[in-house]
Design an enzyme around this catalytic site. Structure first.
Site, PDB file in Angstrom:
ATOM      1  N   ASP A   7       0.829  -1.283  -0.094  1.00 31.78           N
ATOM      2  CA  ASP A   7       0.151   0.086   0.199  1.00 31.78           C
ATOM      3  C   ASP A   7       0.955   1.267  -0.094  1.00 31.78           C
ATOM      4  O   ASP A   7       1.407   1.529   0.987  1.00 31.78           O
ATOM      5  CB  ASP A   7      -1.030  -0.174   1.237  1.00 31.78           C
ATOM      6  CG  ASP A   7      -1.817   1.314   1.156  1.00 31.78           C
ATOM      7  OD1 ASP A   7      -2.249   1.600   0.264  1.00 31.78           O
ATOM      8  OD2 ASP A   7      -2.234   1.392   2.431  1.00 31.78           O
ATOM      9  N   GLU A  68      -0.808  -1.054  -4.892  1.00 32.00           N
ATOM     10  CA  GLU A  68      -2.131  -0.704  -5.142  1.00 32.00           C
ATOM     11  C   GLU A  68      -1.958   0.647  -6.267  1.00 32.00           C
ATOM     12  O   GLU A  68      -0.939   1.185  -6.257  1.00 32.00           O
ATOM     13  CB  GLU A  68      -2.536   0.128  -3.786  1.00 32.00           C
ATOM     14  CG  GLU A  68      -4.031   0.638  -3.923  1.00 32.00           C
ATOM     15  CD  GLU A  68      -4.672   1.033  -2.651  1.00 32.00           C
ATOM     16  OE1 GLU A  68      -4.817   0.403  -1.671  1.00 32.00           O
ATOM     17  OE2 GLU A  68      -4.938   2.615  -2.480  1.00 32.00           O
ATOM     18  N   ASP A 141      -3.129   0.644   9.404  1.00 32.88           N
ATOM     19  CA  ASP A 141      -2.842   1.457   8.140  1.00 32.88           C
ATOM     20  C   ASP A 141      -2.106   0.511   7.282  1.00 32.88           C
ATOM     21  O   ASP A 141      -1.797   0.648   6.186  1.00 32.88           O
ATOM     22  CB  ASP A 141      -2.455   2.736   8.159  1.00 32.88           C
ATOM     23  CG  ASP A 141      -0.834   2.813   8.759  1.00 32.88           C
ATOM     24  OD1 ASP A 141      -0.517   1.846   9.382  1.00 32.88           O
ATOM     25  OD2 ASP A 141      -0.301   3.783   8.680  1.00 32.88           O
TER      26      ASP A 141
END
Lengths: 189, 189
Positions: A7, A68, A141
């Site tokens: 990410d 991503e 996160d």
């Protein structure tokens, strides 16, 4: 198949490694965050991120790296840094000779929860269930990186067992969770 | 001081190397384009770009690398790829131990022509004059890389000679050109 999901971010880059078997069941291998100092010049921050991702590749030897996909429409103030971090992740993986793929946030949510506009908590809950974790993945996160890795492994993998095969426990949990997520999804839409 | 300027792009990445002396006069060392195949996966394209930039560093050994700063507001369809190419350029330079800098297109135009909204042809004309080229720099879409390199060398360098010193020919050409550009700039604003 061992998948590293990334990410991307300039300040915090979530990295999650999972082992996924042909029956879609999965095991958590690693979850972490590659950080770079916010007060450093961009070039140095990118060097720190590249080094951190190379360390994950060296330690966990994934078969494939999923990153991503970043869009210009997303959060304006950080999107350029995010795009650069994503580029570094793709470069480092490809230079290590690994296949790479990108998936959009909607694709990830759809693969994990059954619908593309799922909320963060639903995605994390589902990731925890699939990986049989006692609590939500931490750091929170970085959980998106795990979702991304699972998404990549599952797209292309058959979602229904071959005829005559019994459901594995993981598939049963999955089918049940999909049913719940699906009904909540219908409400959310 | 030898400066490598990089005008980042995923399909075409302009690279320009100039030697700039303390009196602001400059010489063209290299001008080229690092290309990546449009039909390849992004990760492979970034590998090709990294390889191309490393080759320029190895061949021309610049003291510093200046990269054009990319904004989310610019050309939407390609901005993510441009940001990634810029990130790769910064990474490759920093990993080679070189200092890096970024400059906005307006900063470059202002440094070269005297005003930040100059047109492409005016910038190229000025670059050709400063480098004493018989024609406009080619390939044209790599000329921005030269402008960027000159901009970087000149910002921080004194724009006026020390008291008592005579203007060099380069400085005279510069002062005259600045005067012309300045008056046209006032009209353009």
């Amino acid at each position: 198949m061992r998948v590293l999901g990334i990410d991307p971010g300039l300040t915090r880059c979530g990295v999650g490694v999972v082992d996924v078997r042909p029956d879609r069941s999965a095991t958590l291998v690693h979850l972490g965050v590659v950080r770079s100092p916010v007060d450093a010049p961009v070039a140095e921050r990118l060097v720190v991120i590249a080094r951190g991702i190379r360390a994950v590749l060296a330690e966990h030897a994934p078969d494939v790296v999923a990153v991503e996909r970043v869009f210009a429409q997303q959060n304006r103030s950080t999107v350029m840094g995010t795009a650069q971090a994503a580029g570094i992740a793709l470069l480092v993986a490809a230079e290590a000779g690994l296949p790479t793929a990108t998936h959009t946030p909607s694709e990830v949510k759809a693969a994990i929860t059954g619908y593309g506009s799922a909320e963060k908590l639903q995605v994390q809950t589902m990731v925890a269930r699939v990986l049989r974790l006692d609590e939500l993945p931490k750091p929170a996160d970085a959980a998106d990186a795990l979702a991304l890795a699972l998404c990549h492994a599952w797209r292309g993998a058959p979602s229904v067992p071959a005829r005559g095969e019994a459901l594995t426990p993981a598939q049963r949990a999955w089918a049940e969770a999909e049913k719940r997520a699906g009904s909540r999804g219908a409400v959310a839409r």
